[in-house]
Design a protein around this motif. Structure first.
Motif, PDB file in Angstrom:
ATOM      1  N   SER A   1       0.734  -1.184   0.183  1.00  0.00           N
ATOM      2  CA  SER A   1       0.084   0.098  -0.013  1.00  0.00           C
ATOM      3  C   SER A   1       0.744   1.309   0.022  1.00  0.00           C
ATOM      4  O   SER A   1       0.367   2.426  -0.469  1.00  0.00           O
ATOM      5  CB  SER A   1      -0.938  -0.177   1.020  1.00  0.00           C
ATOM      6  OG  SER A   1      -0.288   0.305   2.389  1.00  0.00           O
ATOM      7  N   GLY A   2       2.207   1.115   0.686  1.00  0.00           N
ATOM      8  CA  GLY A   2       3.028   2.295   0.820  1.00  0.00           C
ATOM      9  C   GLY A   2       3.679   2.502  -0.656  1.00  0.00           C
ATOM     10  O   GLY A   2       3.709   3.789  -1.220  1.00  0.00           O
ATOM     11  N   LYS A   3       3.801   1.582  -1.615  1.00  0.00           N
ATOM     12  CA  LYS A   3       4.293   1.548  -2.791  1.00  0.00           C
ATOM     13  C   LYS A   3       3.076   2.210  -3.853  1.00  0.00           C
ATOM     14  O   LYS A   3       3.427   2.866  -4.815  1.00  0.00           O
ATOM     15  CB  LYS A   3       4.617   0.094  -3.400  1.00  0.00           C
ATOM     16  CG  LYS A   3       5.880  -0.190  -2.885  1.00  0.00           C
ATOM     17  CD  LYS A   3       6.317  -1.460  -3.439  1.00  0.00           C
ATOM     18  CE  LYS A   3       7.676  -1.934  -3.032  1.00  0.00           C
ATOM     19  NZ  LYS A   3       8.293  -3.285  -3.538  1.00  0.00           N
ATOM     20  N   TYR A   4       1.905   1.814  -3.665  1.00  0.00           N
ATOM     21  CA  TYR A   4       0.846   2.368  -4.337  1.00  0.00           C
ATOM     22  C   TYR A   4       0.600   3.924  -3.902  1.00  0.00           C
ATOM     23  O   TYR A   4       0.431   4.548  -4.966  1.00  0.00           O
ATOM     24  CB  TYR A   4      -0.488   1.720  -4.127  1.00  0.00           C
ATOM     25  CG  TYR A   4      -1.594   2.060  -4.840  1.00  0.00           C
ATOM     26  CD1 TYR A   4      -1.778   1.759  -6.063  1.00  0.00           C
ATOM     27  CD2 TYR A   4      -2.487   3.020  -4.159  1.00  0.00           C
ATOM     28  CE1 TYR A   4      -2.829   2.178  -6.823  1.00  0.00           C
ATOM     29  CE2 TYR A   4      -3.867   3.363  -4.874  1.00  0.00           C
ATOM     30  CZ  TYR A   4      -3.889   3.068  -6.264  1.00  0.00           C
ATOM     31  OH  TYR A   4      -4.878   3.351  -7.106  1.00  0.00           O
ATOM     32  N   ALA A   5       0.808   4.256  -2.982  1.00  0.00           N
ATOM     33  CA  ALA A   5       0.585   5.578  -2.408  1.00  0.00           C
ATOM     34  C   ALA A   5       1.809   6.644  -3.218  1.00  0.00           C
ATOM     35  O   ALA A   5       1.606   7.572  -3.578  1.00  0.00           O
ATOM     36  CB  ALA A   5       0.572   6.064  -1.054  1.00  0.00           C
TER      37      ALA A   5
ATOM     38  N   GLN B   1       8.983   5.956  -4.704  1.00  0.00           N
ATOM     39  CA  GLN B   1       9.860   6.370  -3.367  1.00  0.00           C
ATOM     40  C   GLN B   1      11.182   5.371  -3.254  1.00  0.00           C
ATOM     41  O   GLN B   1      12.252   5.845  -2.851  1.00  0.00           O
ATOM     42  CB  GLN B   1       8.837   6.040  -2.119  1.00  0.00           C
ATOM     43  CG  GLN B   1       9.559   6.224  -0.808  1.00  0.00           C
ATOM     44  CD  GLN B   1       8.667   5.918   0.335  1.00  0.00           C
ATOM     45  OE1 GLN B   1       7.532   5.488   0.055  1.00  0.00           O
ATOM     46  NE2 GLN B   1       9.144   5.957   1.609  1.00  0.00           N
ATOM     47  N   SER B   2      10.832   4.028  -3.590  1.00  0.00           N
ATOM     48  CA  SER B   2      12.000   3.014  -3.396  1.00  0.00           C
ATOM     49  C   SER B   2      12.992   3.058  -4.780  1.00  0.00           C
ATOM     50  O   SER B   2      13.818   2.283  -4.564  1.00  0.00           O
ATOM     51  CB  SER B   2      11.141   1.731  -3.215  1.00  0.00           C
ATOM     52  OG  SER B   2      10.847   1.432  -4.799  1.00  0.00           O
ATOM     53  N   LEU B   3      12.876   3.842  -5.548  1.00  0.00           N
ATOM     54  CA  LEU B   3      13.897   3.908  -6.680  1.00  0.00           C
ATOM     55  C   LEU B   3      14.994   4.705  -6.220  1.00  0.00           C
ATOM     56  O   LEU B   3      15.196   5.465  -5.546  1.00  0.00           O
ATOM     57  CB  LEU B   3      13.172   4.820  -7.866  1.00  0.00           C
ATOM     58  CG  LEU B   3      12.105   4.258  -8.456  1.00  0.00           C
ATOM     59  CD1 LEU B   3      11.845   5.104  -9.476  1.00  0.00           C
ATOM     60  CD2 LEU B   3      12.564   2.781  -9.110  1.00  0.00           C
TER      61      LEU B   3
END
Length: 114
Positions: free
Chosen positions: A93-97, A101-103
């Motif tokens: 859900s954090g990746k969807y929001a 961010q994680s790149l």
């Protein structure tokens, strides 16, 4: 009632409680903790010499303790699976929001040639 009988009764209740799949997990955990404490107190009260009935109960308790251990491991696996699923949901859900961010930006290569 002897402490061996108390230990046996608490073990039977513990097995019945762990086999019950319809109970709420929080109430099940609190009842399991209470029964384990009761078993520990009964175990502390055990002292030889034992009567024949107490020896018979002790022989049955060996197999019952193996079953309790198996059921407790099963409950532990269920809890671990739920924790893993929850952390996966939280991460996804954090990746969807925020999908970027994680790149990672380090290690970029710029070609100077044209």
């Amino acid at each position: 009632m002897s402490s061996v009988q108390t230990f046996y009764d608490a073990t039977q209740k513990l097995i019945a409680l762990l086999d019950d799949a319809e109970l709420d997990r929080d109430s099940k955990i609190s009842q399991v903790e209470w029964l384990l404490e009761k078993r520990q107190q009964a175990m502390a009260g055990m002292a030889p010499p034992y009567t024949d009935t107490q020896k018979d109960l002790g022989a049955r308790l060996i197999s019952l303790n193996a079953k309790v251990t198996q059921l407790m491991k099963r409950e532990k696996l269920f809890i671990q699976k739920d924790i893993k699923d929850l952390s996966f949901k939280k991460e996804s859900s954090g990746k969807y929001a925020n999908p970027y961010q994680s790149l990672a930006t380090d290690g970029m290569f710029y070609d100077k040639r044209k």
